[in-house]
Design a protein around this motif. Sequence first.
Motif, PDB file in Angstrom:
ATOM      1  N   ASP A 139      -2.798  -7.381  -4.100  1.00  0.00           N
ATOM      2  CA  ASP A 139      -2.751  -8.325  -2.901  1.00  0.00           C
ATOM      3  C   ASP A 139      -3.665  -9.367  -2.723  1.00  0.00           C
TER       4      ASP A 139
ATOM      5  N   PHE B  99      -7.467  -6.670  -5.977  1.00  0.00           N
ATOM      6  CA  PHE B  99      -7.806  -7.308  -4.263  1.00  0.00           C
ATOM      7  C   PHE B  99      -8.136  -8.193  -3.848  1.00  0.00           C
ATOM      8  N   GLN B 100      -7.717  -8.355  -2.984  1.00  0.00           N
ATOM      9  CA  GLN B 100      -8.281  -9.985  -3.233  1.00  0.00           C
ATOM     10  C   GLN B 100      -9.965 -10.231  -3.398  1.00  0.00           C
TER      11      GLN B 100
ATOM     12  N   LEU C 140      -0.643   4.882  -1.653  1.00  0.00           N
ATOM     13  CA  LEU C 140      -2.066   4.610  -0.408  1.00  0.00           C
ATOM     14  C   LEU C 140      -2.120   4.707   0.528  1.00  0.00           C
TER      15      LEU C 140
ATOM     16  N   PHE D  28      -5.086  -1.807 -10.112  1.00  0.00           N
ATOM     17  CA  PHE D  28      -5.230  -1.797  -8.633  1.00  0.00           C
ATOM     18  C   PHE D  28      -5.882  -3.681  -8.892  1.00  0.00           C
TER      19      PHE D  28
ATOM     20  N   HIS E 151     -14.115  -6.225  -4.931  1.00  0.00           N
ATOM     21  CA  HIS E 151     -14.622  -4.562  -4.861  1.00  0.00           C
ATOM     22  C   HIS E 151     -15.092  -4.071  -6.712  1.00  0.00           C
TER      23      HIS E 151
ATOM     24  N   ARG F 161     -10.144  -4.140 -14.994  1.00  0.00           N
ATOM     25  CA  ARG F 161     -10.513  -3.247 -14.714  1.00  0.00           C
ATOM     26  C   ARG F 161      -9.134  -2.465 -14.469  1.00  0.00           C
TER      27      ARG F 161
ATOM     28  N   ARG G 213      -1.616   7.437  -9.946  1.00  0.00           N
ATOM     29  CA  ARG G 213      -2.392   6.235  -8.958  1.00  0.00           C
ATOM     30  C   ARG G 213      -3.843   5.735 -10.433  1.00  0.00           C
ATOM     31  N   ALA G 214      -4.556   7.007 -10.763  1.00  0.00           N
ATOM     32  CA  ALA G 214      -5.846   6.475 -11.729  1.00  0.00           C
ATOM     33  C   ALA G 214      -4.585   6.491 -13.176  1.00  0.00           C
TER      34      ALA G 214
ATOM     35  N   MET H 268     -13.103   3.005 -15.773  1.00  0.00           N
ATOM     36  CA  MET H 268     -11.748   3.435 -15.577  1.00  0.00           C
ATOM     37  C   MET H 268     -11.155   4.679 -16.329  1.00  0.00           C
TER      38      MET H 268
ATOM     39  N   THR I  21       0.921  -0.921   0.049  1.00  0.00           N
ATOM     40  CA  THR I  21       0.094   0.162   0.007  1.00  0.00           C
ATOM     41  C   THR I  21       0.672   1.349   0.446  1.00  0.00           C
TER      42      THR I  21
END
Lengths: 223, 346
Positions: free
Chosen positions: A169, A90-91, A55, A88, A94, A157, A82-83, A108, A50
Amino acid sequence: MIFTTQDIQKTFKTGEVAEEILKGIDLSLTEGEITALVGASGSGKSTLLTIAAGLQAASGGEIHFDGGELTAMNQEQIRKIRAQSFGFVFQSPHLVPFLTAEEQLLLMLETAGSPLSKKQRREEVDKMLHSVGMAHRKTAYPASLSGGEKQRVAIARAIVHQPKLLFADEPTASLDSTKSHEVMGLLQQLTKTLNIATLMVTHEEDMLAYADRVITMKDGRFA
Amino acid sequence: MNLAWKEMKKSNTKFVILGSIVFLISLLTFIISGLANGLSQDNAALIKNLPDGTIYMETAAEETHALSAIDTDTEKQVLMENDGAFAFSIQMGFLLNEQDGQQSVAFATSTGSAEFPDVAKGDIILDRSLEEDGIKQGDIFNNSQLEDEFTVAGFTDGAKYSHAAVAFIHPDDYADMYRTEQMQMLFVPETAQPRTVSGLQSFSTEEFLNTLPSYSAEQLSLSMIVWFLVVISGMLFAIFFYMMNIQKLGLYGILKAIGVKTGALFRMIWTQMLVITAIALILSIAISQLFGRVAPSDMPFHLPVDATLQLTAVFFIIGFFGATLSGLQIRKATPLQAIQQGEESA
Ligand SMILES: Nc1ncnc2c1ncn2[C@@H]1O[C@H](COP(=O)(O)OP(=O)(O)OP(=O)(O)O)[C@@H](O)[C@H]1O
Ligand SMILES: [Mg+2]
């Protein structure tokens, strides 16, 4: 080398006690390579990821990305990076519950400030959904997708805007073995073809086969 | 991408429920405000319809105009010095006759003025509402305080006082009825310079209305209801968006992580609030105006456009604050939290 860190430190203060979680990390990521981060629970993997992804802030050290110093930038500058340049996974996927698979990717592109026209964006999104094998579900909402399908949309995405870095992650933690291999194969293929530098945290031995480099963390240091 | 609209389309039930509640509350607010206005009109149209200006009564009357008696010399002087000024009196009383029975009215009289109709001695001019009750021009009325009779000479609009119809009479008849040559009050229009007159207390028309005990009591309780409803609708927005935002904190965190601006998320809830409020208000304005048309004529209901627009603006402002207040959580949602929450929940 597109991404390097020098002597990253992270200290968490809980009340009177200050706990050193990262104790001087030098990490570099190369384009077209998956770097896997492994280690015991609590060794600081997610914290490092992160911080690298902008982040959360480091307590000390420097992060350099594509000729700029991330550690010297303000929130808005980091958000922009970041954009535009980071992706990203994630687990859990989302996804935005009220957007279709196609719209997730369009959002995105819009967020990244893509220079493409509306039509070109649609084509790009179609291409990307196709390459994760989700073209046939492009008008589906997340609620009607399976766990593996959702994660594939999430990966699409993460890279539709052609980021230079991909942070993942435990991307396969919520998937069964077959689906995990599918997703990892996909990540590997996209890392190569799009020349992305990927940093991935994982707990699963099986998944290390997909990595070009494996780094083990122990007590806030690279072992 | 229009996130606000996409969400409303996808989870429309939630928004329809919120919209219906806002619609019902705003409709209730409009109707009560229409009633408050109507009652105020019924109670004091005679005074409210006066142009902007100053009303004077005797200081010794302690804000009760029925006890006020203005010295004739003072009256003469004020009327002479101010263009358009006039003296007037109002007293509650009765009209009696065979066919119409007993009518409770407010007798009003004035020295020549453009605001009150001219009445000849022995004549009365009545508020239009009595014509609707069946009284006709030429009807003859008695009054216990007067030996002569009154002949109805005509009708006029918007002449109500203390929830009774006003009966305009000639000053001489008034003097005979109430055995006084003195008028209760003076009115000086705003065009003339308002100034202090010794022995007299001055009131704006609004201040004067508040000296009427029933008027302020009525208006206070009704406007309290109206404001409560407005505040409730604001809180409704705050609570609704708060609940929705709580559910979506994870989503906001993820959106922020991938680089969506906080401002874009605020715009999303503002748009949703605006759309819901606009639809709900358009509906309730239409229905309350329709209600005004079809309400029975003896129901005091009066909802002018400017009052409606004012309330509409207030609803928008308060909805905006409610949504924004709950939106402050968006600023607190950090990408990190969202990611870690994801880990925990899985
Ligand atoms: N915000 C925080 N405040 C205080 N301590 C924290 C915070 N975030 C992480 N830590 C601590 O830092 C340590 C490392 O956490 P981190 O999440 O990086 O571990 P990890 O290697 O990712 O573990 P896992 O494999 O279980 O995901 C843990 O002891 C954790 O409790
Ligand atoms: Mg972790």
